[in-house]
Each structure stands twice: as C-alpha cells, then as structure tokens.
Design a protein around this motif. Structure first.
Motif, PDB file in Angstrom:
ATOM      1  N   GLU A 150      -9.845 -15.180  23.747  1.00 19.33           N
ATOM      2  CA  GLU A 150      -9.059 -13.726  24.006  1.00 19.33           C
ATOM      3  C   GLU A 150      -9.929 -12.600  23.570  1.00 19.33           C
ATOM      4  OE1 GLU A 150      -5.137 -14.403  22.607  1.00 19.33           O
ATOM      5  OE2 GLU A 150      -4.659 -16.250  23.480  1.00 19.33           O
ATOM      6  N   ILE A 151      -9.893 -11.649  24.551  1.00 20.03           N
ATOM      7  CA  ILE A 151     -10.756 -10.249  24.460  1.00 20.03           C
ATOM      8  C   ILE A 151      -9.701  -9.510  23.813  1.00 20.03           C
ATOM      9  CG2 ILE A 151     -12.128  -8.636  25.397  1.00 20.03           C
ATOM     10  CD1 ILE A 151     -13.152 -11.650  25.229  1.00 20.03           C
ATOM     11  N   PRO A 152      -9.865  -8.758  22.713  1.00 27.20           N
ATOM     12  CA  PRO A 152      -9.041  -7.757  22.171  1.00 27.20           C
ATOM     13  C   PRO A 152      -8.908  -6.814  23.044  1.00 27.20           C
ATOM     14  CG  PRO A 152     -10.549  -8.391  20.278  1.00 27.20           C
ATOM     15  CD  PRO A 152     -10.877  -8.921  21.869  1.00 27.20           C
TER      16      PRO A 152
END
Length: 268
Positions: free
Chosen positions: A262-264
């Motif tokens: 998951e990309i911030p």
C-alpha cells in the motif's frame, strides 16, 4: 475421530446443495466442473454438485497416475452417472503436456525441491484444464479441499487445486467428509482408500507427506483453536501438535490474501 454430536448429516447435505445451487443461479452460471482424483474429497464434492440438478462435469486428468487411483475415479464417475442424469464426464490425459513442459524448463540440482515443484506443476496444469472446461461450458470450478487441508495445514497447491470458484466442503473436517460421503452414497472403496494427492506418480499417501494422519491433524487443529500449546502434550500428541503448528505457520501464505504494497497517500 472427531464428529460433533450435533452434526446433522441430512441437514448439512441439504445446506451445501442449496448453497451451491443458489450461488450458481445468482452468478448466472450453468453448472459445475469437478476434477476427479479417485479420492473421497472429489467424490463427495462431485456428488453434492450433482444433487443440485445442474449440469456437473467430472474431469479425469491423469499424469502418470497410479492405476488404483484411476480405477477408483472411474468407479465413482460410473455410479454417479447412473444416479444423476445431469452428470457427464470427460478425460484429459495431461501426461504428454507434462512431459513437454519438463523439457522446456531446467532441472534442479536439489532433487527434493525439483520433485516438489514438478508435483505442484501437475496441480497447476490440472487447474488450467478445469478452467478451460469451465469456460467452454459456462460453469464454475468446484474446489475439493476440506477444512484441515485448506485452513489447518495448507496441504494444497497455490493456484493449483487451490485455484477454484467455490469451496463446498472447506468447512468440513475430514471425519465429517467421511460421514457425509457415506450418507451421499460415495463408493466404499473410495471411503476406505488411503488419502493421497496423486501428484508424485507413486503410491505415497498424504500421511507419508504430512507425517500425521488426518484424524491426528484434526485433533491438533481443534486443540490449537482451543488455545493449546506444545507444552500441554507429551509423546505422540506433542509430536503431532508440533507437525500441525509447523505446517500451519509455513503455509499461511496460501491461506491469507495476497500481500499488497500500500502506497501512503502523501506519496501519491
């Protein structure tokens, strides 16, 4: 053997059949495709699918298969077709496909890993075949894994026999599978046969590979669910519990969803 006294065989039979029928109807799918191995899990699964009244295609996919497994599979299919007019069968001999595949990839110096990888390859070739038949018939691939295999020790091939659309018996312990198999008329020869995945082209059983019987692993799974630990046991029980915990741990990657990086939000 663990069978809950509250196990209502007839009601559970009807529940699974109704679940399968409703799922297929809501998905606007015509029927089911089941890979037949000659074992009890695939025999029960195909029988439950047949009871829905929807078209049920039983597929045999031998790859250097032991004669006893082939015979049991044919025996089951023959009696199932006699009992249910909606059942049909076909055979896809994957032995030449498997042999061609082996010629296109390198061997490994690690014989154990090489043989295990080839065994998993067999399962993935069968998965591909089942989805081909499901595609041309507008059907669902019905899985044959039971609860101990699927959620206890992870004894199945990722994207092989684990690659299915529906899992009708995945909430049944192996002892419950045997009980329901007897109830649904699965041939006694299949019920009595020693469980095997048939992926190595020899007569090794599941117990040979796992180091414990399904009854033992079922016991360990229930003890683990109740919060037990290895120090609670001695002798064979301690050994079996350790086997269960080791397999349950190393096979979590099969039971859990695929990890997603998951990309911030501040990086998007």
């Amino acid at each position: 053997m663990h069978i809950d006294n509250g196990f209502n065989t007839e009601a559970i039979n009807n529940h699974i059949v109704n679940w399968l029928r409703n799922y297929a109807t809501n998905a606007k799918i015509k029927g089911f495709v089941v890979g037949i191995s000659g074992g009890i899990d695939s025999a029960l699964t195909s029988t439950l699918c047949a009871q829905t009244g929807l078209p049920t295609l039983c597929v045999s996919m031998p790859i250097h298969q032991a004669a006893s497994q082939v015979h049991r599979g044919k025996e089951h299919i023959a009696q199932l077709k006699e009992r249910f007019s909606n059942v049909s069968d076909t055979e896809a001999d994957l032995t030449p496909v498997f042999e061609i595949f082996k010629k296109q990839v390198p061997e490994s110096d690690n014989e154990q890993l090489y043989n295990l990888t080839l065994a998993n390859t067999r399962a993935r070739l069968r998965m591909t075949t089942l989805y081909y038949y499901a595609g041309i018939h507008g059907a669902l691939v019905a899985g044959t894994g039971n609860k101990v295999e699927d959620f206890g020790v992870g004894f199945y091939t990722k994207y092989g026999d684990g690659g299915v659309d529906v899992s009708p018996i995945a909430d049944l312990m192996k002892s419950e599978v045997r009980t329901l198999a007897r109830h649904t008329g699965v041939p006694q020869s299949i019920i009595d046969a020693k469980p095997t995945d048939g992926l190595f082209g020899d007569d090794r059983s599941d117990e040979d590979q796992l180091g414990a019987s399904y009854d033992e692993l079922e016991w360990a799974m229930l003890e683990d669910e109740n919060g037990a630990n290895a120090n609670d046991f001695a002798g064979r029980q301690k050994e079996v519990f350790a086997i269960y915990k080791r397999l349950n741990t190393i096979n979590q990657h099969k039971m859990n969803p695929i990890p997603i990086c998951e990309i911030p939000n501040n990086l998007k």
